[in-house]
Design a protein around this motif. Structure first.
Motif, mmCIF file in Angstrom:
data_model
loop_
_atom_site.group_PDB
_atom_site.id
_atom_site.type_symbol
_atom_site.label_atom_id
_atom_site.label_comp_id
_atom_site.label_asym_id
_atom_site.label_seq_id
_atom_site.Cartn_x
_atom_site.Cartn_y
_atom_site.Cartn_z
ATOM 1 N N MET A 1 -4.168 22.706 23.051
ATOM 2 C CA MET A 1 -3.185 21.833 22.436
ATOM 3 C C MET A 1 -3.283 20.442 23.056
ATOM 4 O O MET A 1 -3.348 20.280 24.258
ATOM 5 N N ILE A 2 -3.277 19.444 22.204
ATOM 6 C CA ILE A 2 -3.372 18.052 22.641
ATOM 7 C C ILE A 2 -1.955 17.508 22.794
ATOM 8 O O ILE A 2 -1.112 17.703 21.918
ATOM 9 N N THR A 3 -1.698 16.815 23.891
ATOM 10 C CA THR A 3 -0.385 16.233 24.099
ATOM 11 C C THR A 3 -0.454 14.735 23.843
ATOM 12 O O THR A 3 -1.240 14.027 24.468
ATOM 13 N N VAL A 4 0.361 14.277 22.894
ATOM 14 C CA VAL A 4 0.457 12.851 22.576
ATOM 15 C C VAL A 4 1.931 12.490 22.472
ATOM 16 O O VAL A 4 2.763 13.315 22.115
ATOM 17 N N ALA A 5 2.243 11.241 22.787
ATOM 18 C CA ALA A 5 3.625 10.777 22.730
ATOM 19 C C ALA A 5 4.018 10.500 21.283
ATOM 20 O O ALA A 5 3.282 9.852 20.542
ATOM 21 N N THR A 6 5.198 11.011 20.893
ATOM 22 C CA THR A 6 5.714 10.790 19.550
ATOM 23 C C THR A 6 7.171 10.349 19.629
ATOM 24 O O THR A 6 7.830 10.522 20.645
ATOM 25 N N ASP A 7 7.647 9.800 18.515
ATOM 26 C CA ASP A 7 9.066 9.457 18.442
ATOM 27 C C ASP A 7 9.862 10.711 18.069
ATOM 28 O O ASP A 7 9.305 11.810 17.976
ATOM 29 N N ASP A 8 11.150 10.550 17.840
ATOM 30 C CA ASP A 8 12.023 11.684 17.527
ATOM 31 C C ASP A 8 11.635 12.417 16.247
ATOM 32 O O ASP A 8 11.963 13.579 16.069
ATOM 33 N N GLU A 9 10.952 11.720 15.337
ATOM 34 C CA GLU A 9 10.558 12.331 14.063
ATOM 35 C C GLU A 9 9.128 12.857 14.067
ATOM 36 O O GLU A 9 8.660 13.378 13.064
ATOM 37 N N GLY A 10 8.416 12.693 15.170
ATOM 38 C CA GLY A 10 7.064 13.219 15.276
ATOM 39 C C GLY A 10 5.954 12.243 14.949
ATOM 40 O O GLY A 10 4.784 12.616 14.882
ATOM 41 N N TYR A 11 6.288 10.967 14.759
ATOM 42 C CA TYR A 11 5.261 9.945 14.512
ATOM 43 C C TYR A 11 4.674 9.498 15.844
ATOM 44 O O TYR A 11 5.397 9.369 16.842
ATOM 45 N N LEU A 12 3.371 9.247 15.865
ATOM 46 C CA LEU A 12 2.710 8.822 17.098
ATOM 47 C C LEU A 12 3.272 7.494 17.586
ATOM 48 O O LEU A 12 3.485 6.574 16.793
ATOM 49 N N LEU A 13 3.495 7.400 18.892
ATOM 50 C CA LEU A 13 3.934 6.135 19.482
ATOM 51 C C LEU A 13 2.755 5.196 19.686
ATOM 52 O O LEU A 13 2.893 3.986 19.601
ATOM 53 N N ASN A 14 1.585 5.765 19.961
ATOM 54 C CA ASN A 14 0.368 4.976 20.157
ATOM 55 C C ASN A 14 -0.635 5.390 19.081
ATOM 56 O O ASN A 14 -1.165 6.498 19.118
#
Length: 104
Positions: A1-14
């Motif tokens: 599983m890849i960990t990426v930062a997302t907002d509260d709705e699951g959209y990528l922050l970067n």
């Protein structure tokens, strides 16, 4: 599983965190399996974003797809069959793009 930062709705922050593996992971979290038809739209959506620097709402998305795909694939009904009732929003999320501004 890849960990990426997302907002509260699951959209990528970067947006640079996006990859096809990340897209598959996002789609899976939304209970959506990706077919070639999905990828076709996802890649065109990313191309749209690179060109215009924004995530399209439904109407501009359909217009853009009509310029690059067959008329049948550039219809709201077709996109809803692929991405659910909010196709511009869901496809943007999977494509690693910001939430379209006109989508609730």
């Amino acid at each position: 599983m890849i960990t990426v930062a997302t907002d509260d709705e699951g959209y990528l922050l970067n947006l640079d965190d996006w990859s096809e593996a990340v897209a598959l992971q996002i789609a899976q979290s939304e209970q959506l399996g990706l077919t070639d038809a999905h990828w076709e739209v996802i890649h065109l959506l990313r191309e749209f974003y690179q060109t215009f620097e924004l995530s399209p709402a439904m109407r501009p998305l359909v217009k853009y797809l009509s310029q690059h795909l067959s008329p049948e694939k550039a219809r709201s009904i077709y996109l809803m069959q692929l991405f659910g009732e909010s196709p511009a929003k869901m496809a943007s999320k999977i494509a690693g793009l910001p939430k379209p501004t006109n989508c609730l």
